[in-house]
Design a protein around this motif. Structure first.
Motif, short mmCIF file in Angstrom:
data_model
loop_
_atom_site.label_atom_id
_atom_site.label_comp_id
_atom_site.label_asym_id
_atom_site.label_seq_id
_atom_site.Cartn_x
_atom_site.Cartn_y
_atom_site.Cartn_z
N GLY A 236 99.28 32.36 81.39
CA GLY A 236 100.15 33.52 81.22
C GLY A 236 99.50 34.60 80.39
N CYS A 237 98.84 34.19 79.30
CA CYS A 237 98.12 35.15 78.45
C CYS A 237 96.99 35.81 79.23
CB CYS A 237 97.54 34.45 77.22
SG CYS A 237 98.74 33.57 76.21
N LEU A 238 96.31 35.02 80.05
CA LEU A 238 95.18 35.54 80.82
C LEU A 238 95.65 36.64 81.78
CD1 LEU A 238 92.21 35.39 81.66
CD2 LEU A 238 92.82 33.55 83.23
N LEU A 239 96.72 36.38 82.53
CA LEU A 239 97.24 37.39 83.44
C LEU A 239 97.75 38.61 82.69
CD1 LEU A 239 99.18 35.34 86.15
CD2 LEU A 239 96.96 36.45 86.37
N GLN A 240 98.38 38.36 81.54
CA GLN A 240 98.90 39.47 80.74
C GLN A 240 97.78 40.36 80.22
OE1 GLN A 240 101.95 40.39 80.55
NE2 GLN A 240 102.58 41.09 78.52
N MET A 241 96.70 39.75 79.77
CA MET A 241 95.56 40.55 79.28
C MET A 241 94.88 41.29 80.44
SD MET A 241 96.03 40.12 76.18
CE MET A 241 94.75 41.24 75.66
N LYS A 242 94.83 40.68 81.61
CA LYS A 242 94.30 41.39 82.78
C LYS A 242 95.18 42.57 83.12
CE LYS A 242 91.70 37.72 85.08
NZ LYS A 242 91.47 36.99 86.35
N LEU A 243 96.49 42.37 83.00
CA LEU A 243 97.42 43.46 83.23
C LEU A 243 97.23 44.57 82.19
CD1 LEU A 243 99.86 44.61 84.75
CD2 LEU A 243 101.35 43.21 83.31
N GLY A 244 96.99 44.15 80.95
CA GLY A 244 96.73 45.11 79.89
C GLY A 244 95.49 45.94 80.15
N ILE A 245 94.45 45.29 80.65
CA ILE A 245 93.21 45.99 81.01
C ILE A 245 93.49 47.02 82.10
CG2 ILE A 245 90.95 45.68 82.13
CD1 ILE A 245 90.83 42.93 80.64
N GLU A 246 94.29 46.63 83.07
CA GLU A 246 94.66 47.54 84.16
C GLU A 246 95.44 48.73 83.64
OE1 GLU A 246 94.89 48.60 88.26
OE2 GLU A 246 93.80 46.91 87.38
N ARG A 247 96.44 48.45 82.77
CA ARG A 247 97.28 49.52 82.22
C ARG A 247 96.49 50.47 81.33
NH1 ARG A 247 102.87 48.98 82.03
NH2 ARG A 247 102.97 49.85 79.93
N ALA A 248 95.46 49.92 80.66
CA ALA A 248 94.67 50.74 79.73
C ALA A 248 93.55 51.51 80.43
CB ALA A 248 94.08 49.85 78.63
N GLY A 249 93.44 51.34 81.75
CA GLY A 249 92.41 52.04 82.49
C GLY A 249 91.01 51.51 82.23
N LEU A 250 90.92 50.22 81.91
CA LEU A 250 89.63 49.62 81.56
C LEU A 250 89.07 48.71 82.65
CD1 LEU A 250 90.39 48.73 77.82
CD2 LEU A 250 88.99 50.62 78.68
N SER A 251 89.68 48.72 83.83
CA SER A 251 89.19 47.88 84.92
C SER A 251 87.74 48.22 85.24
CB SER A 251 90.06 48.08 86.16
OG SER A 251 91.39 47.68 85.92
N GLY A 252 86.92 47.19 85.39
CA GLY A 252 85.51 47.39 85.65
C GLY A 252 84.67 47.54 84.40
N LYS A 253 85.33 47.77 83.25
CA LYS A 253 84.62 47.90 81.97
C LYS A 253 84.86 46.70 81.07
CE LYS A 253 85.31 52.92 82.11
NZ LYS A 253 85.97 54.07 81.44
N VAL A 254 86.05 46.13 81.17
CA VAL A 254 86.44 44.98 80.33
C VAL A 254 87.00 43.90 81.25
CG1 VAL A 254 87.94 44.18 78.46
CG2 VAL A 254 86.99 46.50 78.40
N ARG A 255 86.72 42.67 80.95
CA ARG A 255 87.28 41.56 81.72
C ARG A 255 88.04 40.62 80.80
NH1 ARG A 255 82.94 36.75 82.84
NH2 ARG A 255 81.87 36.78 80.82
N ALA A 256 88.99 39.88 81.38
CA ALA A 256 89.68 38.82 80.65
C ALA A 256 89.33 37.50 81.32
CB ALA A 256 91.19 39.05 80.68
N VAL A 257 89.09 36.47 80.52
CA VAL A 257 88.63 35.20 81.07
C VAL A 257 89.16 34.04 80.23
CG1 VAL A 257 86.47 35.28 79.73
CG2 VAL A 257 86.55 33.93 81.83
N HIS A 258 89.44 32.92 80.89
CA HIS A 258 89.83 31.70 80.19
C HIS A 258 88.60 31.12 79.50
CE1 HIS A 258 91.23 27.58 79.48
NE2 HIS A 258 92.46 27.99 79.74
#
Length: 446
Positions: free
Chosen positions: A409-431
Motif C-alpha cells: 500500500g505504501c509503495l503504490l501510494q508513493m508511486k502515486l505521490g511521484i505522479e502527483r508531484a510531476g516527478l515521473s521518470g525522475k524518481v522511482r518508488a521500490v520495495h
C-alpha cells in the motif's frame, strides 16, 4: 445515519466490550498529538487526535454523549497508523480500542445498511479476500487489461477521465500483473543457496502473491541467499487486516484460525512477511484470539514467530555481503505498522546504508503515515491526498531518485505521490526486497 435504536445498542456494547482500563490509561498528556497525521491535517482538531478519539470512546461508555455520526466520523477518519502508541508514556493500545469501536458500530448498523453497501461489503470481505483463487482471477483480469491493448486504448481515448482523479492516477502506477497461469504455479518448498542457517515459513499474502508476485519472488530469493530453507503452506489465507480494520472482527478471527492451523506444524524458526500491514496484523493474532480458550495459546505461539524480511536479513548478516548499485540517492518511507507494531525500523535502514554507491538520506517525518492505510486512500481520498502531498514535499527535499518502502500500500501510494508531484521518470518508488535483489546482482524468479 445512526438511528436512536442503533445508538442504544452501540452504547451498551461499548460498555460491555471496550477495555476500560485502556481508556482510563490515557493521561490526556498530548504526546500523541504531533505524531497524528489527521490531527495535524485537520487544523489541530481535538476530535481527530488519538487523545480526542479515546475521550469520545470513554464518553460513550459513560453515557455522557450519544454514539452519533460525529463519533463515527471521527473514528472513520483515523488512519489506524498507530504512531500514537510509539510515543504514549503509559503505552495505551489505541489500535485495539479503535478496532473494537469500529466493529461495534459496524455490526450494530449492519441490519439496516442499504442493499448496495451490503452487497459491496459481502463481495469484498466474504467472497474475494478470503479466497486466493478469486484474488488471482481478479488480478488476472487487470493483467489482461494491461496486456491486451485495452489500457492503451483507455489512455488514448481519455476514458480514464471519467474516474475520480486519484483512481485514474492509481491506474497509472499499478505494477505489471503476471499472467494467471504464473500466479497458479507457486513454490511450496525451497532449499537455501548457501549453508542452512534457518528454517522459515513464508506468509505470501493475498495481494503480494498476485499483484506484487515479483516482490514475493525477490523475497524468497533473498531468504535462499541468506541461508534459509523455506516452506510455503498452500492453505494459508488473507491475514484479515482489511476485515479487522473494517469492522468485521469475527471474519478476521476466522482467517486468523485458518492461518494458525496452516503454519503451526511446520517447525519453522520464523514466519516471514514482506508487507508491514500484514505482519502487524499477524503479530496481533495473540490479542485477537486472547479470549478464545481453544486458540489463545496457539495464537500467541504463532505471533511470537512473525518477523519482517529486513529483520531476518540483518540477523543473518546479509548487510555484510557485497551489495552495490549505480550511484544514486535513496530515502526510506517507513511502513507505519512495520515500525509502530512490529518495531522494525533500523533493519531496513541498515540494509540500505550497506549498499555501495548509494547515499542514504533520511526523510523528514519518514515515520509519519503516507496516507495509504489499506483502502483509506480510496474512501477518504481528500485527507489521504493532503497527507501524501506533504509527504512528497519531504521526499523532494532529500533529492532522492529512489524512494524505498516495505509495504504494498505504501509503495503504490508513493508511486502515486511521484505522479502527483510531476516527478515521473525522475524518481522511482521500490520495495526494499526488489532493491536488494538489484544490489546483489541476482535475478528472479526463484
Amino acid at each position: 445515519m445512526i438511528t436512536q435504536e442503533q445508538q442504544k445498542e452501540i452504547q451498551q456494547k461499548f460498555r460491555d466490550r471496550m477495555d476500560e482500563d485502556q481508556l482510563l490509561n490515557c493521561m490526556r498528556c498530548g504526546f500523541c498529538l504531533p505524531s497524528c497525521p489527521t490531527y495535524i491535517e485537520s487544523g489541530f482538531k481535538e476530535s481527530h487526535s488519538p487523545r480526542g478519539r479515546i475521550a469520545l470512546m470513554k464518553a460513550v461508555v459513560d453515557g455522557v454523549i450519544e454514539p452519533d455520526e460525529d463519533v463515527e466520523r471521527s473514528l472513520d477518519l483515523c488512519l489506524g497508523c498507530r504512531a500514537c502508541e510509539a510515543v504514549c508514556p503509559p503505552g495505551v493500545q489505541y489500535g485495539h480500542l479503535l478496532e473494537e469501536a469500529r466493529d461495534i458500530i459496524q455490526q450494530s448498523k449492519k441490519k439496516k445498511q442499504s442493499l448496495p453497501v451490503k452487497v459491496i461489503r459481502k463481495a469484498v470481505f466474504e467472497e474475494l479476500f478470503p479466497h486466493q483463487n478469486r484474488m488471482r482471477a481478479l488480478t488476472g483480469l487487470i493483467g489482461f487489461y494491461q496486456r491486451s491493448g485495452l489500457q492503451k486504448a483507455a489512455h488514448a481515448t481519455g476514458a480514464l477521465k471519467l474516474l475520480p482523479k486519484n483512481l485514474s492516477s492509481m491506474e497509472k502506477v499499478l505494477p505489471n500483473i503476471p499472467k494467471w497461469k504464473e500466479m497458479k504455479q507457486r513454490p511450496e518448498h525451497l532449499m537455501p543457496k548457501a549453508e542452512v542457517k534457518k528454517r522459515v515459513a513464508f506468509f505470501t499474502g493475498c495481494l503480494m502473491d498476485t499483484m506484487f508476485m515479483e516482490t514475493n519472488d525477490a523475497t524468497m530469493k533473498l531468504l535462499q541467499l541468506a541461508g534459509c530453507e523455506i516452506v510455503i503452506p498452500q492453505d494459508q489465507v488473507c491475514c484479515g487486516a482489511l476485515h479487522g480494520h473494517g469492522g468485521e472482527k469475527e471474519m478476521a478471527k476466522d482467517l486468523a484460525r485458518r492461518n494458525i492451523k496452516a503454519f503451526e506444524d511446520l517447525h519453522a524458526d520464523y514466519i516471514i512477511t514482506n508487507a508491514g500491514g500484514c505482519g502487524a496484523y499477524l503479530i496481533d493474532y495473540g490479542h485477537l484470539l486472547k479470549d478464545d480458550p481453544e486458540w489463545a495459546e496457539r495464537a500467541a505461539a504463532f505471533s511470537s514467530k512473525i518477523k519482517d524480511i529486513s529483520a531476518i536479513l540483518v540477523e543473518l548478516g546479509f548487510h555484510k555481503r557485497k551489495l552495490s548499485l549505480p550511484e544514486q540517492v535513496v530515502t526510506y518511507q517507513d511502513s507505519c505498522h512495520l515500525r509502530n507494531v512490529m518495531k522494525t525500523s533500523s533493519a531496513p535502514r541498515l540494509l540500505l546504508d550497506a549498499i555501495e554507491n548509494v547515499e542514504f538520506r533520511e526523510m523528514k517525518e519518514a515515520d509519519h503515515c503516507c496516507g495509504s492505510a489499506g483502502i483509506y486512500n480510496i474512501v477518504e481520498s481528500e485527507m489521504s491526498m493532503q497527507i501524501l502531498d506533504h509527504k512528497m514535499e519531504h521526499a523532494k527535499a532529500t533529492h532522492a531518485t529512489t524512494i524505498v518502502t516495505a509495504n504494498p500500500g505504501c509503495l503504490l501510494q508513493m508511486k502515486l505521490g511521484i505522479e502527483r508531484a510531476g516527478l515521473s521518470g525522475k524518481v522511482r518508488a521500490v520495495h526494499i526486497a526488489d532493491l536488494l535483489i538489484e544490489a546483489i546482482g541476482e535475478k528472479v524468479p526463484v
